[in-house]
Structure formats: C-alpha cells, structure tokens
Design an enzyme around this catalytic site. Sequence first.
Site, PDB file in Angstrom:
ATOM      1  N   SER A  51     -78.766  56.883  -8.950  1.00 21.45           N
ATOM      2  CA  SER A  51     -78.091  55.652  -9.674  1.00 21.45           C
ATOM      3  C   SER A  51     -77.988  54.564  -8.722  1.00 21.45           C
ATOM      4  CB  SER A  51     -76.875  56.177 -10.162  1.00 21.45           C
ATOM      5  OG  SER A  51     -75.832  56.354  -9.130  1.00 21.45           O
ATOM      6  N   LYS A  94     -70.867  52.856  -6.864  1.00 10.86           N
ATOM      7  CA  LYS A  94     -71.263  51.764  -7.767  1.00 10.86           C
ATOM      8  C   LYS A  94     -71.144  50.594  -7.142  1.00 10.86           C
ATOM      9  CE  LYS A  94     -72.456  55.135 -10.899  1.00 10.86           C
ATOM     10  NZ  LYS A  94     -73.806  55.817 -10.849  1.00 10.86           N
TER      11      LYS A  94
END
Length: 189
Positions: A51, A94
């Site tokens: 990701s 993230k």
Amino acid sequence: MLSQEEKLKKRKDQSAAKELISWAITLVFAVVAALFVKNYVIINANIPSGSMENTIMTGDRLFGFRLSYRKKNPERGDIIIFKYPDDETENYVKRVIGLPGETVEIEDAQIYIDGADTPLEENYLKEEWTLATGPYYFEVPEDAYLVLGDNRNNSYDARYWDNTFVYKEKILGKAVFRYYPFSEAGSLY
C-alpha cells in the site's frame, strides 16, 4: 586464624562474586534501557503489503520515532505509524494527507484541500491513480488526520475504512528510517 592460602582463596571467591554481581547489574540495566527505548522512543514496523509502494516496499522494516509529535503536530506528507481505526490491535503505516479542521475533496484522482483550485502535488505516488479516484469528500475533525497509501490503486486506506480518521492519540510515531533490507537502509525523508 586463616592460613595464607585460605585468605587467598577467600579473596578470589569474593572477587568472583563481585564480578558476577557487576555483570548481573549491567545486564539488568541493559534490559531496562532497551525496554525503555522500545516503549517510549522508537517503534518497529514491518510492512506486510504494497500500500505504500514505491516509498516503502512489502517486507521492509522501519523504525519510527515515538517522540516526533510530543511538541509538534504531524504535517501533510509525513509517513506515520498508527493504530488502525477499525481494529486497534493492528498498526498501519500511511501518509498524512488531511490535517485537523480541513476539508479534503478527491475528484478524478486529484486531491483538493479546503476548496483549493490547484490539486495537491503528490510526486510520491507509485503510478497513475486509476482506482477509487473519487468523488470523495472528507471533513477532518479537530485532533484527527486523513491518511492514504502512496499506492492508491492498491491501498486499503481512509477511503474504505468505517472509522475514516486517525486521531492524534492513536499515532504511535513518525516513520523515519528503513533498516531492512540492508541494501535500502536509510532515511525515509
């Protein structure tokens, strides 16, 4: 009265005991120091998915600095390690996109902050963003952040979560250093 030989043996025994105690104290101190650093200074993170590619690759190992946000707040573009809002037993990594109090609009793979005419520049994206490109509209609560992965076509991030935002108290640290693989070791910034 002790003989010379008995006195020498007694001194050797005492010296060995002192040496053993010295080693035990050193070992206990080292363990306490390591636990302190692990729990209050750095956090270790393993990257299980793609990701955050190409910034961070699957299988990379990172150190995060737990003290980064003690006196300042995360900034847009920071890579953070945090408790996943939908299951706090998991830690995620993230990039911060939206800051507290901002509105974030995603339209045709472009991000607009607070109604800006110019989209956010994102030179860290892995490839052209073609999946789940919007429209999305987020109002970031005070003391919370909107985070997305760099590999937008393959990132399970705020666009999909039930609990969309990461609150500051759930941020464990700022990802700062990749230490594995050794050939890629270095700062993330």
